[in-house]
Write a protein that holds these residues in place. Structure first.
Motif, short mmCIF file in Angstrom:
data_model
loop_
_atom_site.label_atom_id
_atom_site.label_comp_id
_atom_site.label_asym_id
_atom_site.label_seq_id
_atom_site.Cartn_x
_atom_site.Cartn_y
_atom_site.Cartn_z
N ALA A 195 0.83 -1.21 0.00
CA ALA A 195 0.00 0.00 0.00
C ALA A 195 0.86 1.26 0.00
CB ALA A 195 -0.93 -0.02 1.22
N VAL A 196 1.96 1.22 0.76
CA VAL A 196 2.87 2.37 0.79
C VAL A 196 3.48 2.61 -0.58
CG1 VAL A 196 5.03 3.24 1.74
CG2 VAL A 196 3.37 2.15 3.25
N VAL A 197 3.95 1.54 -1.23
CA VAL A 197 4.59 1.69 -2.56
C VAL A 197 3.57 2.18 -3.58
CG1 VAL A 197 5.68 0.43 -4.43
CG2 VAL A 197 6.37 0.00 -2.07
N ALA A 198 2.38 1.60 -3.57
CA ALA A 198 1.36 2.00 -4.53
C ALA A 198 0.94 3.45 -4.33
CB ALA A 198 0.15 1.08 -4.42
N ALA A 199 0.78 3.86 -3.07
CA ALA A 199 0.38 5.25 -2.80
C ALA A 199 1.46 6.23 -3.22
CB ALA A 199 0.06 5.40 -1.31
N ARG A 200 2.71 5.85 -2.94
CA ARG A 200 3.82 6.74 -3.34
C ARG A 200 3.92 6.83 -4.87
NH1 ARG A 200 8.81 5.21 0.82
NH2 ARG A 200 8.18 6.63 2.51
N ALA A 201 3.79 5.72 -5.55
CA ALA A 201 3.88 5.74 -7.01
C ALA A 201 2.74 6.56 -7.61
CB ALA A 201 3.86 4.32 -7.55
N HIS A 202 1.54 6.36 -7.08
CA HIS A 202 0.39 7.13 -7.57
C HIS A 202 0.59 8.62 -7.34
CE1 HIS A 202 -3.80 7.75 -8.71
NE2 HIS A 202 -3.88 8.59 -7.68
N MET A 203 1.02 8.96 -6.13
CA MET A 203 1.24 10.37 -5.83
C MET A 203 2.37 10.95 -6.68
SD MET A 203 2.76 12.21 -2.47
CE MET A 203 4.36 11.95 -3.21
N LEU A 204 3.44 10.17 -6.89
CA LEU A 204 4.58 10.67 -7.66
C LEU A 204 4.19 10.94 -9.11
CD1 LEU A 204 7.61 11.33 -7.52
CD2 LEU A 204 8.09 8.96 -8.17
N ASN A 205 3.45 10.03 -9.73
CA ASN A 205 3.03 10.22 -11.12
C ASN A 205 2.15 11.46 -11.27
OD1 ASN A 205 4.42 7.91 -11.92
ND2 ASN A 205 2.63 6.57 -11.62
N ARG A 206 1.17 11.57 -10.40
CA ARG A 206 0.28 12.73 -10.49
C ARG A 206 1.02 14.03 -10.16
NH1 ARG A 206 -1.81 8.95 -12.28
NH2 ARG A 206 -4.02 8.31 -12.18
N SER A 207 1.93 13.97 -9.19
CA SER A 207 2.64 15.18 -8.79
C SER A 207 3.60 15.66 -9.87
CB SER A 207 3.40 14.93 -7.49
OG SER A 207 2.52 14.59 -6.44
N LEU A 208 4.25 14.72 -10.56
CA LEU A 208 5.16 15.12 -11.63
C LEU A 208 4.40 15.81 -12.76
CD1 LEU A 208 7.65 12.11 -11.83
CD2 LEU A 208 8.09 14.41 -10.94
N LEU A 209 3.24 15.27 -13.14
CA LEU A 209 2.44 15.92 -14.16
C LEU A 209 1.98 17.31 -13.72
CD1 LEU A 209 0.26 12.91 -15.41
CD2 LEU A 209 2.21 13.97 -16.56
N ALA A 210 1.54 17.39 -12.45
CA ALA A 210 1.12 18.69 -11.94
C ALA A 210 2.30 19.67 -11.88
CB ALA A 210 0.50 18.53 -10.55
N LEU A 211 3.49 19.15 -11.47
CA LEU A 211 4.67 20.01 -11.40
C LEU A 211 5.07 20.51 -12.79
CD1 LEU A 211 6.96 21.18 -9.65
CD2 LEU A 211 8.24 19.07 -10.06
N LEU A 212 4.95 19.67 -13.81
CA LEU A 212 5.27 20.08 -15.17
C LEU A 212 4.32 21.17 -15.65
CD1 LEU A 212 6.92 19.68 -17.75
CD2 LEU A 212 5.33 17.88 -18.41
N GLY A 213 3.02 20.96 -15.42
CA GLY A 213 2.05 21.97 -15.87
C GLY A 213 2.22 23.29 -15.15
N VAL A 214 2.36 23.21 -13.81
CA VAL A 214 2.53 24.44 -13.05
C VAL A 214 3.88 25.09 -13.37
CG1 VAL A 214 2.60 25.43 -10.74
CG2 VAL A 214 1.01 23.59 -11.26
N GLY A 215 4.91 24.27 -13.71
CA GLY A 215 6.22 24.82 -14.07
C GLY A 215 6.16 25.63 -15.35
N ILE A 216 5.41 25.13 -16.35
CA ILE A 216 5.24 25.89 -17.58
C ILE A 216 4.51 27.21 -17.29
CG2 ILE A 216 4.13 25.89 -19.84
CD1 ILE A 216 4.59 22.88 -19.95
#
Length: 424
Positions: free
Chosen positions: A124-145
Motif C-alpha cells: 500500500a505504501v509503494v502504490a500510494a507513493r507511485a500514484h502520488m509521484l506520477n500525479r505530482s510530476l504531471l502537476a509540477l510540469l504543468g505548473v512549471g510551464i
C-alpha cells in the motif's frame, strides 16, 4: 558616403579597374588591404564551449525568466520529496492492526499471517507513493510551464524602468538634453537611484554642450575679427601706389599667412560643428550636393591641370546639405591638391549600393602606403609631411570629412589606388 555596410578598413571594389585609367566602380565586395577579420573564418567550437557561452547570448529578461522557473522547479522538487516521505510514514502509522489475536493461532500460521499483513502494508505504501509521484510530476510540469510564463511577465515588469531609461537615452540628442529626463517615480530602490544618477549626468552633459556652443560662438567672433582687420589693413597697404616693392612683397607674404590662418580657423570651427549633433535634418539628394561642389572646384582643377570625370546617380538621404556639400568639396579639394603635376585625373561617383548611399572619389597621385591611410583622417596629419608643413593645407580636410559622415550615421574608408593616389 553614408555607407554603413562598409567596414573601416574596407571600401567598394574597383582600384584595379581604376589603375587602367577607367573610373573605379562604386559597387562590389569590399577590397581588403590585409587579411579578412577573424569573424569571417569562425573557429569550430565544441559542445561544451557552446553550452558555456549560451548564458551570455540570452537577454536579461530570459535569464530572469529561466532563473524564476529553475527556482520554482527546485522548490517543487523539494516539496515533492518531502511529501513522498510523509505519505509513506503516514500510511505506516495509520495502518490498522490485525482484527484478531494471533496468539490464538498456531505459531507457524501466526507468523505467516504477520508477514502477509506486513506485505499488504508495504504494498500500500509503494502504490500510494507511485500514484502520488506520477500525479505530482504531471502537476509540477504543468505548473512549471505556467511559472515560466508568469516569470517572463514578472521579469518584464521588473525591467520596465530599465526599458524606460533605454528609450529616453535613444531619444536624447544635443537639442533635447535641456528638457528630456527619465524622472522615474517609485520607491527609493536601486533602479530609482540609477535613474536619478542618469538624470544628473544628463544635466551635466547639457551644461557641457551649452558651454561648448557658447565657446564656439565666442571663438568664431574673437578669432575672425582680428584676422579680418589684418586682411583689410594689408590690402589697403598693398593698394597704396607710394608703397615700395619690398613693402608690397612683405604685405603679400603677410596676406598669404593671414589667409592661411583664416582657413585654419574656419576648418577648426567647421570640425567642431561637424562633431556635434546635427541641428539641421532635411531631405537632400547627394547628387545635387556633389554637382554644386564640383561647379565651385572645376576652375581650380582646370588651373591645376586635373581633369574630373563624373558619374552621378541620384542618392536621396536626410541630413545637413551644407555639411554634406563641405564633405564632398573637401574630398575633391584633397584629390586636386595631392595629384600628379601633369594630366592628373579625378573620378567622382555617387549612387546607391546595397541599400546604402555611397560617394566615391578617386584620384591619380603619389603612392600612398596602406599603413598610412588610416592616419590621414587624423587632424593635422599629411602624407610624408610634418605638422608644420602648410604648403597645401592645414591637414583638416579628411578629419572634417570623417566628422561629417559620422554625424550622419555613416563611415568613411579609403584604400590606396593602383598606380598611385587614393580611393575614398
Amino acid at each position: 558616403m553614408i555607407s554603413p555596410h562598409v567596414s573601416e578598413r574596407g571600401a567598394p571594389a574597383g582600384p584595379q579597374h581604376a589603375g587602367r585609367g577607367g573610373p573605379p566602380p562604386p559597387t562590389g565586395p569590399p577590397a581588403w588591404d590585409g587579411p579578412p577579420p577573424l569573424a569571417a573564418q569562425p573557429l569550430s567550437r565544441g559542445l561544451r564551449e557552446t553550452v558555456r557561452e549560451l548564458p551570455a547570448r540570452l537577454g536579461i529578461r530570459w535569464r530572469l525568466t529561466l532563473t524564476y522557473g529553475a527556482l520554482f522547479f527546485a522548490a517543487g522538487a523539494m516539496l515533492l520529496f518531502v511529501m513522498y516521505t510523509i505519505v509513506g510514514v503516514s500510511i505506516e502509522s495509520a495502518w490498522p492492526v490485525a482484527p484478531f489475536d494471533f496468539n490464538e493461532l498456531p505459531a507457524e500460521d501466526g507468523q505467516r499471517i504477520v508477514e502477509w499483513w506486513a506485505q499488504h502494508r508495504d504494498g500500500a505504501v509503494v502504490a500510494a507513493r507511485a500514484h502520488m509521484l506520477n500525479r505530482s510530476l504531471l502537476a509540477l510540469l504543468g505548473v512549471g510551464i505556467f511559472a515560466l510564463i508568469l516569470g517572463y511577465f514578472v521579469a518584464d515588469r521588473a525591467l520596465r524602468p530599465v526599458a524606460q531609461m533605454t528609450a529616453t537615452a535613444r531619444k536624447l540628442s544635443e537639442s533635447t538634453l535641456a528638457h528630456q529626463r527619465i524622472d522615474l517615480k517609485g520607491a527609493d530602490d536601486e533602479l530609482k537611484e540609477l535613474a536619478d544618477t542618469f538624470d544628473a549626468m544628463l544635466t551635466r552633459l547639457n551644461e557641457a554642450f551649452h558651454t561648448q556652443r557658447r565657446f564656439v560662438g565666442n571663438a568664431s567672433h574673437e578669432l575672425r575679427t582680428p584676422l579680418t582687420i589684418n586682411r583689410t589693413v594689408l590690402e589697403i597697404a598693398l593698394a597704396d601706389p607710394d608703397a615700395s616693392e619690398d613693402l608690397k612683397a612683405l604685405g603679400r607674404t603677410l596676406l598669404e599667412v593671414n589667409a592661411r590662418n583664416e582657413r585654419l580657423i574656419e576648418g577648426l570651427l567647421l570640425l567642431a560643428r561637424s562633431e556635434r549633433e546635427l541641428s539641421v535634418r532635411r531631405p537632400v539628394d547627394v547628387k545635387d550636393v556633389t554637382e554644386t561642389a564640383l561647379e565651385q572646384l572645376t576652375p581650380i582643377a582646370r588651373e591645376a591641370g586635373v581633369s574630373i570625370t563624373t558619374e552621378l546617380v541620384s542618392a536621396p538621404t536626410t541630413g545637413d546639405p551644407v555639411l554634406l556639400e563641405r564633405c564632398v568639396a573637401n574630398l575633391v579639394e584633397n584629390a586636386i591638391k595631392y595629384n600628379i603635376t601633369e594630366a592628373g585625373k579625378i573620378w567622382v561617383r555617387t549612387g546607391m549600393a546595397d541599400e546604402a548611399l555611397v560617394v566615391q572619389v578617386a584620384n591619380t597621385g603619389p603612392h600612398v602606403p596602406a599603413y598610412e591611410v588610416s592616419s590621414l583622417f587624423e587632424p593635422f596629419r599629411r602624407l610624408n609631411a610634418d605638422r608644420v608643413d602648410s604648403a597645401k593645407g592645414s591637414g583638416l580636410g579628411l578629419s572634417i570629412v570623417r566628422a561629417i559622415v559620422s554625424a550622419h550615421g555613416g563611415n568613411v574608408s579609403a584604400v590606396p589606388r593602383d598606380g598611385g593616389g587614393l580611393l575614398v
